[in-house]
Scaffold this motif. Structure first.
Motif: not given
Length: 453
Positions: A115-129, A145-156
């Protein structure tokens, strides 16, 4: 707020093109006028958009803005500058930051930061573990907006690989579950296979890296298919809302249906990189086009393009993922995976309109309307009276070359450098505010938090 009249444009919306005008008032679309129709009351400012197409602002449901914690690569300010310069007016950010967005506290902190930094409208995902599935019931469906689920390893390193955890996640929320889908065991076996083949003699030391050209063979078609098949099966069993991110193979398309979007609970995304590049590009670009899942053969690219047109693929996004150029050095094992794409995503897809791959109506459907429907976004994604005035004017037949000096992302490189493009972003309005015009960005504007139905 003053009344602004954008006139003489070609409006592209809901499968149609029409010459007309739009009036903006109080951050919303107040009037949509056809032909030479005049506004009902006088306007304070008129913008002549002759020769331009007026589209809803693009909604990118898949970005990595690297903030907090990884801001040497990019941050919310720099990457939202790239977004608005690319005609993207709303974004949804992924959770593999530092700290990861895997707790309610981290989620609220990240939304406050945006809210303090974005020039565009925004949301973010909740990360599943593997362990935080109990928190899914605490999420506010109107803010997340949704739940992010990594069923394959990637950055992070947020891989969820326990079947019990997967069952709990798919059965634990009615939010969209956005899945990175690659089978980790298959990838591991492929790394071992190609490392073994790369040894000069049986007694030689195993190489610490492999050529970038092997990336699509390591993160193979079979790795993608196995994981996506499992995700679709689990979603059907749980009657969950599944959104499979960045499809990269034709084989996976058999798992999806062409039913109308409003009837789907399982949807699919293609990313700009997989629609532009194919494995022949590794020869010249090496790891600059390395991403997960990998860019694969031309046959796979053509299958993805066809699926966008047929309705098997519902949305086009970017997976915008800036890395420093030095992090992109190396091959299939060492170079960082990810492409900074958001600034040139819309114009790149319009290039494919010129090549008769897509129609402009299809681009608007996949980059504006469909994201609004899949995520159930309130009052965005269409040219409709009463909707937020998130708008982009694009001008055709404007040949220009992508050069480093025009790149807004903090990483300051693009896999499209040196390409001549023939569409140009003329102006971008976010909630009726002119935030980008002819290369100039209003850094003082801040977008709004996206709300969901």
């Amino acid at each position: 707020m003053k009344r602004i009249h954008i006139q003489n444009a070609i409006l592209v919306n809901e499968g149609q093109q029409v010459k007309g005008s739009i009036v903006i008032e109080n951050e919303k679309i107040a009037e949509i006028l056809v032909g030479s129709e005049a506004p009902t009351t006088p306007c304070d400012e008129a913008i002549d958009a002759e020769g331009c197409y007026l589209l809803p602002g693009a909604i990118d449901g898949h970005v990595h803005f690297r903030d907090p914690g990884l801001t040497q690569k990019g941050d919310i300010t720099s990457e939202s500058r790239a977004a608005v310069a690319g005609g993207v007016t709303s974004i949804m950010d992924m959770p593999n930051t530092s700290p990861q967005t895997t707790s309610i506290t981290a989620l609220n902190d990240k939304l406050a930061l945006m809210a303090t930094k974005s020039l565009v409208n925004f949301s973010c995902y909740f990360g599943a573990t593997n362990n935080n599935y109990a928190m899914l019931k605490e999420l506010d469906k109107h803010r997340v907006c949704g739940v992010k689920l990594f069923m394959g390893a990637s950055t992070g390193d947020m891989l969820v690989d326990k079947m019990n955890s997967l069952l709990k996640i798919f059965g634990g929320t009615d939010l969209p579950i956005a899945v990175h889908s690659e089978d980790q065991q298959t990838i591991k076996e492929n790394v071992e296979k190609y490392t073994r083949l790369a040894k000069s003699t049986p007694d030689a030391e195993a190489p610490k890296d492999l050529p970038a050209e092997l990336h699509p063979l390591i993160r193979s078609e079979e790795a993608c298919y196995r994981s996506t098949e499992l995700a679709v099966r689990l979603a059907k069993e749980a009657h969950a809302r599944l959104h499979v991110l960045h499809l990269s193979t034709g084989k996976e398309l058999a798992l999806f249906e062409k039913t109308p979007l409003a009837q789907k609970r399982i949807t699919a995304e293609a990313c700009v990189g997989h629609l532009i590049f194919d494995d022949s590009d590794y020869a010249g670009m090496q790891s600059l086009i390395k991403c997960n899942p990998a860019i694969k053969s031309r046959a796979n690219r053509e299958a993805l393009r066809e699926a966008v047109n047929s309705g098997l693929i519902d949305v086009i996004a970017t997976d915008h993922a800036p890395h420093l150029l030095e992090e992109k050095q190396g091959g299939a094992l060492k170079a960082a995976s990810g492409l900074p794409m958001i600034q040139f995503s819309l114009v790149s897809m319009l290039e494919l309109v010129d090549e008769q791959v897509f129609t402009i109506e299809t681009i608007v459907e996949k980059m504006c309307h469909a994201p609004a429907e899949i995520y159930q976004i309130n009052n965005r994604g269409y040219l409709r009276k009463g909707y937020q005035a998130d708008l982009v004017l694009v001008r055709p037949n404007e040949g220009w070359v992508v050069t480093p000096d025009c790149i807004e992302s903090k990483c300051k490189w693009s896999p499209l450098e040196g390409r001549t493009l023939h569409w140009k972003i003329d102006k971008t309005f976010v909630n009726g505010h002119l935030v980008y015009a002819n290369g100039e960005i209003n850094d003082h504007y801040r977008g709004q938090e996206i709300h969901f139905r």
